[in-house]
Design a protein around this motif. Structure first.
Motif, PDB file in Angstrom:
ATOM      1  N   HIS A  15       0.824  -1.202   0.000  1.00  0.00           N
ATOM      2  CA  HIS A  15       0.000   0.000   0.000  1.00  0.00           C
ATOM      3  C   HIS A  15       0.862   1.259   0.000  1.00  0.00           C
ATOM      4  CE1 HIS A  15      -3.163   2.835   1.140  1.00  0.00           C
ATOM      5  NE2 HIS A  15      -2.325   3.278   2.046  1.00  0.00           N
ATOM      6  N   ASP A  16       1.914   1.279   0.842  1.00  0.00           N
ATOM      7  CA  ASP A  16       2.806   2.440   0.880  1.00  0.00           C
ATOM      8  C   ASP A  16       3.501   2.643  -0.459  1.00  0.00           C
ATOM      9  OD1 ASP A  16       2.158   3.042   3.476  1.00  0.00           O
ATOM     10  OD2 ASP A  16       3.855   1.986   4.352  1.00  0.00           O
ATOM     11  N   ALA A  17       3.864   1.538  -1.136  1.00  0.00           N
ATOM     12  CA  ALA A  17       4.503   1.644  -2.444  1.00  0.00           C
ATOM     13  C   ALA A  17       3.546   2.272  -3.461  1.00  0.00           C
ATOM     14  CB  ALA A  17       4.954   0.269  -2.918  1.00  0.00           C
ATOM     15  N   LYS A  18       2.279   1.908  -3.392  1.00  0.00           N
ATOM     16  CA  LYS A  18       1.295   2.499  -4.304  1.00  0.00           C
ATOM     17  C   LYS A  18       1.133   3.995  -4.052  1.00  0.00           C
ATOM     18  CE  LYS A  18      -1.443  -1.703  -5.031  1.00  0.00           C
ATOM     19  NZ  LYS A  18      -2.769  -2.330  -4.862  1.00  0.00           N
ATOM     20  N   MET A  19       1.147   4.369  -2.770  1.00  0.00           N
ATOM     21  CA  MET A  19       1.036   5.796  -2.442  1.00  0.00           C
ATOM     22  C   MET A  19       2.249   6.562  -2.948  1.00  0.00           C
ATOM     23  SD  MET A  19      -0.615   5.670   1.380  1.00  0.00           S
ATOM     24  CE  MET A  19      -0.512   7.445   1.513  1.00  0.00           C
ATOM     25  N   ALA A  20       3.437   5.955  -2.814  1.00  0.00           N
ATOM     26  CA  ALA A  20       4.652   6.602  -3.320  1.00  0.00           C
ATOM     27  C   ALA A  20       4.584   6.752  -4.832  1.00  0.00           C
ATOM     28  CB  ALA A  20       5.884   5.790  -2.912  1.00  0.00           C
ATOM     29  N   LEU A  21       4.069   5.728  -5.516  1.00  0.00           N
ATOM     30  CA  LEU A  21       3.902   5.807  -6.961  1.00  0.00           C
ATOM     31  C   LEU A  21       2.939   6.925  -7.330  1.00  0.00           C
ATOM     32  CD1 LEU A  21       4.263   4.696  -9.831  1.00  0.00           C
ATOM     33  CD2 LEU A  21       2.457   3.029  -9.326  1.00  0.00           C
ATOM     34  N   HIS A  22       1.864   7.069  -6.568  1.00  0.00           N
ATOM     35  CA  HIS A  22       0.888   8.124  -6.823  1.00  0.00           C
ATOM     36  C   HIS A  22       1.543   9.505  -6.711  1.00  0.00           C
ATOM     37  CE1 HIS A  22      -3.155   9.928  -6.881  1.00  0.00           C
ATOM     38  NE2 HIS A  22      -2.691  10.755  -5.964  1.00  0.00           N
ATOM     39  N   ARG A  23       2.355   9.702  -5.666  1.00  0.00           N
ATOM     40  CA  ARG A  23       3.030  10.994  -5.497  1.00  0.00           C
ATOM     41  C   ARG A  23       4.030  11.241  -6.626  1.00  0.00           C
ATOM     42  NH1 ARG A  23       2.968   9.055  -0.117  1.00  0.00           N
ATOM     43  NH2 ARG A  23       5.128   8.338  -0.303  1.00  0.00           N
ATOM     44  N   GLN A  43       0.322  12.080 -19.698  1.00  0.00           N
ATOM     45  CA  GLN A  43      -0.730  11.715 -20.638  1.00  0.00           C
ATOM     46  C   GLN A  43      -0.408  10.460 -21.438  1.00  0.00           C
ATOM     47  OE1 GLN A  43      -3.577  13.310 -20.389  1.00  0.00           O
ATOM     48  NE2 GLN A  43      -2.558  14.532 -18.807  1.00  0.00           N
ATOM     49  N   THR A  44       0.733   9.813 -21.160  1.00  0.00           N
ATOM     50  CA  THR A  44       1.090   8.606 -21.898  1.00  0.00           C
ATOM     51  C   THR A  44       0.257   7.423 -21.424  1.00  0.00           C
ATOM     52  OG1 THR A  44       2.813   7.917 -20.365  1.00  0.00           O
ATOM     53  CG2 THR A  44       3.451   9.482 -22.093  1.00  0.00           C
ATOM     54  N   ALA A  45       0.194   6.394 -22.282  1.00  0.00           N
ATOM     55  CA  ALA A  45      -0.577   5.199 -21.939  1.00  0.00           C
ATOM     56  C   ALA A  45       0.009   4.503 -20.715  1.00  0.00           C
ATOM     57  CB  ALA A  45      -0.620   4.245 -23.131  1.00  0.00           C
ATOM     58  N   ASP A  46       1.359   4.475 -20.627  1.00  0.00           N
ATOM     59  CA  ASP A  46       2.000   3.829 -19.487  1.00  0.00           C
ATOM     60  C   ASP A  46       1.667   4.554 -18.192  1.00  0.00           C
ATOM     61  OD1 ASP A  46       3.132   1.892 -21.056  1.00  0.00           O
ATOM     62  OD2 ASP A  46       5.088   2.878 -21.219  1.00  0.00           O
ATOM     63  N   THR A  47       1.680   5.873 -18.226  1.00  0.00           N
ATOM     64  CA  THR A  47       1.383   6.644 -17.014  1.00  0.00           C
ATOM     65  C   THR A  47      -0.065   6.447 -16.582  1.00  0.00           C
ATOM     66  OG1 THR A  47       3.004   8.314 -17.673  1.00  0.00           O
ATOM     67  CG2 THR A  47       1.430   8.923 -15.975  1.00  0.00           C
ATOM     68  N   ARG A  48      -0.983   6.451 -17.532  1.00  0.00           N
ATOM     69  CA  ARG A  48      -2.388   6.235 -17.190  1.00  0.00           C
ATOM     70  C   ARG A  48      -2.598   4.841 -16.600  1.00  0.00           C
ATOM     71  NH1 ARG A  48      -3.229   9.187 -22.069  1.00  0.00           N
ATOM     72  NH2 ARG A  48      -3.481   7.245 -23.249  1.00  0.00           N
ATOM     73  N   LYS A 104      -3.794   3.831 -12.502  1.00  0.00           N
ATOM     74  CA  LYS A 104      -4.846   2.918 -12.076  1.00  0.00           C
ATOM     75  C   LYS A 104      -4.370   2.000 -10.948  1.00  0.00           C
ATOM     76  CE  LYS A 104      -7.206   2.801 -16.562  1.00  0.00           C
ATOM     77  NZ  LYS A 104      -7.634   1.926 -17.691  1.00  0.00           N
ATOM     78  N   LEU A 105      -3.053   1.771 -10.905  1.00  0.00           N
ATOM     79  CA  LEU A 105      -2.506   0.893  -9.878  1.00  0.00           C
ATOM     80  C   LEU A 105      -2.259   1.604  -8.554  1.00  0.00           C
ATOM     81  CD1 LEU A 105       0.152  -1.104 -11.942  1.00  0.00           C
ATOM     82  CD2 LEU A 105      -2.204  -1.762 -11.407  1.00  0.00           C
ATOM     83  N   SER A 106      -2.199   2.925  -8.597  1.00  0.00           N
ATOM     84  CA  SER A 106      -1.892   3.694  -7.389  1.00  0.00           C
ATOM     85  C   SER A 106      -3.179   4.092  -6.680  1.00  0.00           C
ATOM     86  CB  SER A 106      -1.073   4.934  -7.744  1.00  0.00           C
ATOM     87  OG  SER A 106      -1.830   5.810  -8.555  1.00  0.00           O
ATOM     88  N   GLU A 107      -3.053   4.427  -5.411  1.00  0.00           N
ATOM     89  CA  GLU A 107      -4.196   4.856  -4.623  1.00  0.00           C
ATOM     90  C   GLU A 107      -3.736   5.854  -3.575  1.00  0.00           C
ATOM     91  OE1 GLU A 107      -5.788   1.322  -2.928  1.00  0.00           O
ATOM     92  OE2 GLU A 107      -4.004   0.889  -1.763  1.00  0.00           O
ATOM     93  N   GLU A 108      -4.683   6.629  -3.085  1.00  0.00           N
ATOM     94  CA  GLU A 108      -4.327   7.756  -2.224  1.00  0.00           C
ATOM     95  C   GLU A 108      -4.788   7.602  -0.780  1.00  0.00           C
ATOM     96  OE1 GLU A 108      -4.402  12.635  -2.626  1.00  0.00           O
ATOM     97  OE2 GLU A 108      -5.805  11.418  -3.745  1.00  0.00           O
ATOM     98  N   ARG A 109      -5.645   6.635  -0.510  1.00  0.00           N
ATOM     99  CA  ARG A 109      -6.208   6.517   0.831  1.00  0.00           C
ATOM    100  C   ARG A 109      -5.144   6.113   1.854  1.00  0.00           C
ATOM    101  NH1 ARG A 109      -9.442   0.726   0.508  1.00  0.00           N
ATOM    102  NH2 ARG A 109      -7.763  -0.396  -0.516  1.00  0.00           N
ATOM    103  N   LYS A 110      -5.368   6.462   3.094  1.00  0.00           N
ATOM    104  CA  LYS A 110      -4.494   6.104   4.203  1.00  0.00           C
ATOM    105  C   LYS A 110      -5.101   4.917   4.947  1.00  0.00           C
ATOM    106  CE  LYS A 110      -1.989   9.817   3.407  1.00  0.00           C
ATOM    107  NZ  LYS A 110      -2.827  10.484   2.415  1.00  0.00           N
ATOM    108  N   ILE A 111      -4.241   4.074   5.505  1.00  0.00           N
ATOM    109  CA  ILE A 111      -4.705   2.866   6.188  1.00  0.00           C
ATOM    110  C   ILE A 111      -4.059   2.751   7.560  1.00  0.00           C
ATOM    111  CG2 ILE A 111      -4.701   0.338   6.157  1.00  0.00           C
ATOM    112  CD1 ILE A 111      -4.790   0.431   3.151  1.00  0.00           C
TER     113      ILE A 111
END
Length: 376
Positions: free
Chosen positions: A274-282, A293-298, A302-309
């Motif tokens: 989860h922390d890795a996904k948040m880091a990816l989001h940032r 706007q690239t396909a890879d970035t989009r 989708k794999l990243s998330e912002e919620r805290k746990i």
């Protein structure tokens, strides 16, 4: 709980995750009683085996009736001893514990299960009763009496029940946000072989989810959500323990390790992911607009998330007199002791982690038995 217990914040989605563990499930009922005193009313309950039964009783009753329903269930399935035990005498307590468990194994548990006669080994292949030692029909009657399934299916509280498909061997969750829940779904989650028979749901047969994984935390964390999560995870088997000294110790230790399902390891790995996904989001948010706007970035977005746990993990600690039969000792005294232990552990957790439970964490946080383990 005492009047000084901290109130739980209202911003996060509140989740109660309940592991399987048979008679030890009274500990979860005590945890729930103590959590309600701190204004923790779960938005989502996820359970496996006895955790599924407790979860369904909670979700299937109005908040003011939940504790009464839980007490009715645990009083029905536990039996009073005909005498008082001397305090502090562990040898006598061990003897009574083993005797009580043997009684349940031999004669069944009121409102829960009863032994088959003749036993399955004397029945021909394919007939009813040939695949389990006990008949769980009494459990269905108990569930229908204590649970309002119309209330569950009104979806006021989310309910997720872990099972395993007998044919495919795959873990499956029945969820009231996806299908209508009935007593058969609760029974399927608690159908631990070879004691209990598989339960048919829509033409497929299911066993206890604990056959694959005894803790539904991963399911909760994998589900999409747009709110922070405050999770109380209540485990009934402790993965950590001393080196066995007798063959009975070996049997007890093996059961703890098996049904703990590497809970702490899996929980820490899930929080690290989860922390890795948040880091990816940032990181993605820091990219120039053109690269975003690239396909890879989009795809990565989708794999990243912002919620805290935040995960508060409460683990039942076995008593010195308890052995490998602790999960099927349904004596009234054991039930009361387990229930009281759940209340006490929540009080300790609330006092020790007062500020962490009130604040919105900067990253995924885990609290275990009064000791921080990860996410610090």
């Amino acid at each position: 709980m005492s009047g000084s217990a901290p109130a739980i914040p209202s911003s996060a989605q509140r989740v109660l995750v309940l592991q399987g563990g048979g008679a030890l499930g009274a500990y979860q009922a005590g945890v729930y009683e103590a959590l309600t005193a701190s204004s923790f009313c779960p938005d989502w309950l996820a359970g496996i085996s006895i955790g599924a039964i407790n979860a369904a009783i909670i979700a299937g009753n109005a908040p003011e009736k939940r504790l009464v329903a839980l007490k009715n269930f645990w009083e029905q399935v536990s039996a009073s001893l005909p005498f008082e035990l001397p305090l502090g005498n562990e040898q006598i307590r061990t003897f009574v514990s083993e005797t009580s468990a043997a009684w349940a194994a031999t004669f069944g548990v009121n409102g829960f299960f009863r032994p088959r006669f003749p036993p399955p080994i004397f029945l021909p292949s394919g007939v009813t009763g040939a695949t389990s030692f006990y008949d769980t029909t009494p459990l269905r009657d108990t569930l229908e009496r204590l649970i309002d399934f119309d209330l569950i299916n009104a979806k006021q509280t989310r309910l997720s029940l872990g099972t395993v498909n007998v044919h495919t061997g795959m873990l499956r969750y029945f969820d009231n946000t996806r299908q209508k829940i009935g007593p058969q779904h609760v029974m399927a989650s608690g159908a631990l072989p070879p004691g209990f028979p598989p339960i048919e749901v829509n033409g497929e047969f299911y066993w206890d989810g604990g056959v694959v994984s005894n803790t539904p935390l991963e399911y909760v964390l994998d589900e999409p959500a747009n709110r922070d999560l405050l999770i109380f995870q209540v485990d009934l088997f402790n993965a950590e323990g001393p080196l066995p000294r007798t063959i009975l110790d070996v049997m007890d230790r093996e059961k703890d390790i098996h049904f703990a399902s590497r809970t702490r390891h899996n929980t820490e790995r899930a929080l690290q992911s989860h922390d890795a996904k948040m880091a990816l989001h940032r990181l993605l948010n820091s990219l120039p607009e053109g690269l975003r706007q690239t396909a890879d970035t989009r795809f990565l977005e989708k794999l990243s998330e912002e919620r805290k746990i935040t995960v508060a993990q409460l683990v039942y600690r076995r008593k010195p007199y308890e052995g490998s039969s602790k999960d099927h000792e349904f004596s009234r005294q054991a039930m009361i002791e387990h229930w009281q232990a759940g209340v006490a552990d929540v009080e300790h957790c609330m006092m020790r982690h007062r500020e962490k439970l009130r604040c919105r964490p900067e990253k995924a946080t885990m609290m275990v038995g009064g000791e921080d383990r990860a996410g610090e």
